[in-house]
Scaffold this motif. Structure first.
Motif, mmCIF file in Angstrom:
data_model
loop_
_atom_site.group_PDB
_atom_site.id
_atom_site.type_symbol
_atom_site.label_atom_id
_atom_site.label_comp_id
_atom_site.label_asym_id
_atom_site.label_seq_id
_atom_site.Cartn_x
_atom_site.Cartn_y
_atom_site.Cartn_z
ATOM 1 N N TYR A 278 0.798 -1.234 0.000
ATOM 2 C CA TYR A 278 0.000 0.000 0.000
ATOM 3 C C TYR A 278 0.831 1.284 0.000
ATOM 4 O O TYR A 278 0.285 2.365 0.127
ATOM 5 C CB TYR A 278 -0.934 0.013 1.221
ATOM 6 N N TYR A 279 2.152 1.173 -0.120
ATOM 7 C CA TYR A 279 2.965 2.393 -0.014
ATOM 8 C C TYR A 279 2.709 3.397 -1.129
ATOM 9 O O TYR A 279 2.954 4.589 -0.960
ATOM 10 C CB TYR A 279 4.459 2.041 0.049
ATOM 11 N N ASP A 280 2.173 2.953 -2.258
ATOM 12 C CA ASP A 280 1.890 3.919 -3.329
ATOM 13 C C ASP A 280 0.775 4.880 -2.919
ATOM 14 O O ASP A 280 0.601 5.927 -3.523
ATOM 15 C CB ASP A 280 1.537 3.182 -4.636
ATOM 16 N N ARG A 281 0.038 4.534 -1.879
ATOM 17 C CA ARG A 281 -1.020 5.436 -1.416
ATOM 18 C C ARG A 281 -0.572 6.304 -0.255
ATOM 19 O O ARG A 281 -1.386 6.977 0.365
ATOM 20 C CB ARG A 281 -2.191 4.593 -0.895
ATOM 21 N N TYR A 282 0.719 6.213 0.104
ATOM 22 C CA TYR A 282 1.149 6.805 1.366
ATOM 23 C C TYR A 282 0.798 8.288 1.479
ATOM 24 O O TYR A 282 0.236 8.734 2.467
ATOM 25 C CB TYR A 282 2.651 6.575 1.622
ATOM 26 N N TYR A 283 1.134 9.078 0.447
ATOM 27 C CA TYR A 283 0.989 10.536 0.627
ATOM 28 C C TYR A 283 -0.478 10.955 0.782
ATOM 29 O O TYR A 283 -0.793 11.900 1.492
ATOM 30 C CB TYR A 283 1.689 11.302 -0.496
ATOM 31 N N ARG A 284 -1.375 10.223 0.126
ATOM 32 C CA ARG A 284 -2.809 10.526 0.324
ATOM 33 C C ARG A 284 -3.214 10.228 1.760
ATOM 34 O O ARG A 284 -3.930 10.970 2.423
ATOM 35 C CB ARG A 284 -3.661 9.679 -0.635
ATOM 36 N N PHE A 285 -2.710 9.079 2.243
ATOM 37 C CA PHE A 285 -2.983 8.681 3.631
ATOM 38 C C PHE A 285 -2.423 9.731 4.596
ATOM 39 O O PHE A 285 -3.090 10.135 5.557
ATOM 40 C CB PHE A 285 -2.355 7.300 3.906
ATOM 41 N N GLU A 286 -1.171 10.182 4.327
ATOM 42 C CA GLU A 286 -0.532 11.152 5.225
ATOM 43 C C GLU A 286 -1.399 12.407 5.368
ATOM 44 O O GLU A 286 -1.603 12.914 6.472
ATOM 45 C CB GLU A 286 0.857 11.533 4.682
ATOM 46 N N GLU A 287 -1.928 12.891 4.231
ATOM 47 C CA GLU A 287 -2.768 14.096 4.281
ATOM 48 C C GLU A 287 -4.008 13.866 5.129
ATOM 49 O O GLU A 287 -4.384 14.687 5.960
ATOM 50 C CB GLU A 287 -3.190 14.524 2.862
ATOM 51 N N GLU A 288 -4.665 12.738 4.912
ATOM 52 C CA GLU A 288 -5.915 12.475 5.635
ATOM 53 C C GLU A 288 -5.644 12.328 7.140
ATOM 54 O O GLU A 288 -6.333 12.917 7.967
ATOM 55 C CB GLU A 288 -6.577 11.206 5.069
ATOM 56 N N MET A 289 -4.604 11.557 7.476
ATOM 57 C CA MET A 289 -4.341 11.317 8.900
ATOM 58 C C MET A 289 -3.838 12.582 9.588
ATOM 59 O O MET A 289 -4.206 12.865 10.730
ATOM 60 C CB MET A 289 -3.333 10.160 9.035
ATOM 61 N N ALA A 290 -3.007 13.372 8.872
ATOM 62 C CA ALA A 290 -2.533 14.634 9.452
ATOM 63 C C ALA A 290 -3.746 15.532 9.733
ATOM 64 O O ALA A 290 -3.809 16.212 10.765
ATOM 65 C CB ALA A 290 -1.556 15.322 8.512
#
Ligand code: NDP
Length: 334
Positions: A278-290
């Motif tokens: 799932y690392y290709d989704r990391y930056y989207r995840f980072e934005e949501e969790m931040a």
């Protein structure tokens, strides 16, 4: 790592040594970076890498005599790579040491929210957070009103799964091995209920009491006896996210699961999950969790020890249950 480990990991399996630092400038022509390690993470899967495996796994075994590696938060000191410059904050795979030469910096992630605690990039904003997020949303596709059970619920992954399940509108119960953690689940993370599995004589009966209507989604972090007790308590068509089985990592012989046949009778779906997909989704995840963190929709508890000397003992705390929240080591404060 001193030697391959059999059975329970002990501090004596690792040693802290002092060696000369590598040159802090990358050689001309190198595409690598030199980083200063600020935080390194303790994660249960490290124990699996300390055993010698005959068959290749998704990640290589550690090699005795070499430096342990794991996820960490780092500052770039010098760079031969166009995408990185001195001073950049990154997270990714690094050594359990003060400075590390990373020859494949493409594997590192940039830190886009340095205003949040940097240590969170070993936890809720790093690999465990993505594990919780992708494992909970992608595998069982949760719906509002469903009954969710999480084992290892106060740990690095579990505390995030529980809070995401509450945001989704699920009814959430978690288990942990100390009353202090059970209290955290209820008072800090907003679980509907929680219990200390070590205090339950009959886990199967306890789960029946907590879930009279059955468990729709089980987020599996521990395996073994807990999985056995969960299976008969699943609802028809329930889903199990097989994320990890920490209770088995130090056993020379894995425990059998008596109740596996319930997968048939209850038409369950048990699905293995790995964050590496799932690392290709990391930056989207980072934005949501931040965003969730800034809006205080989620919170995170960490267990931070100071200095690399304490890292071996910190890693062992994961397996004795002494870690409260995300276990990590502060190597240097910038
Ligand atoms: P935790 O922070 O939850 O790990 C430590 C906790 O596990 C301990 O504090 C203890 O809590 C519990 N534990 C330790 N030994 C046992 C045991 N014998 N029986 C039951 N519980 C035990 O770890 P993480 O949140 O980082 O990881 C949770 C799980 O997810 C692990 O199994 C890990 O391997 C897995 N994982 C899987 C990933 C994937 O991609 N599939 C990625 C990341 C993690 P307690 O007090 O509750 O006993």
């Amino acid at each position: 790592l001193k030697r391959y480990v059999t059975g329970l990991l002990s501090e004596d399996d690792m040693e802290v040594v002092t060696v000369e630092a590598p040159p802090l400038d990358v050689p001309t022509g190198s595409k690598g970076v030199v980083v200063k390690n600020l935080y390194v993470s303790c994660d249960p899967y490290m124990r699996n890498r300390m055993t010698h495996h005959e068959l290749p796994s998704y990640i290589p075994d550690f090699v005795p005599g070499e430096v342990l590696e794991n996820f960490g938060v780092m500052k770039v000191i010098s760079s031969g790579h166009l995408d990185f410059k001195a001073g950049d904050l990154v997270w990714g795979m690094t050594g359990w040491e003060e400075y590390t030469v990373i020859n494949n910096p493409e594997s590192l992630f940039k830190i886009n929210h340095p205003e949040l605690p940097l240590s969170y990039y070993t936890g809720i904003l790093g690999m465990p957070g993505l594990t919780a997020y992708a494992g909970f949303f992608d595998v069982p596709k949760p719906k509002k009103g469903e009954y969710v059970f999480i084992s290892g619920a106060s740990g690095a992954v579990g505390q995030v799964v529980g809070q995401l399940a509450k945001i989704t509108g699920c009814y959430v119960i978690g288990s942990a091995g100390y009353d202090e953690k059970v209290n955290l689940l209820k008072s800090k993370f907003g679980f509907d209920d929680a219990f200390n599995y070590k205090k339950e004589q009959d886990l199967e009966a306890a789960l029946r009491r907590y879930f009279p209507e059955g468990i729709d989604i089980y987020y599996e972090n521990v395996g073994g006896k807990m999985l056995d007790a969960v299976l008969p308590n699943m609802s028809l068509g329930g889903r199990i996210v097989a994320c990890g089985m920490i209770s088995q990592y130090n056993l020379e012989q894995p425990e059998g699961v008596r109740n596996l046949y319930y997968i048939v009778t209850k038409r369950l779906r048990m699905e293995g999950f790995h964050v590496f997909d799932y690392y290709d989704r990391y930056y989207r995840f980072e934005e949501e969790m931040a965003g969730y963190l800034k809006e205080e929709k989620v919170s995170y508890v960490e267990d931070v020890v100071e200095g690399l000397d304490t890292a071996p003992a910190a890693l062992i705390r994961l397996f004795t249950g002494r870690s409260v929240g995300k276990q990590l080591v502060a190597v240097a404060r910038e």
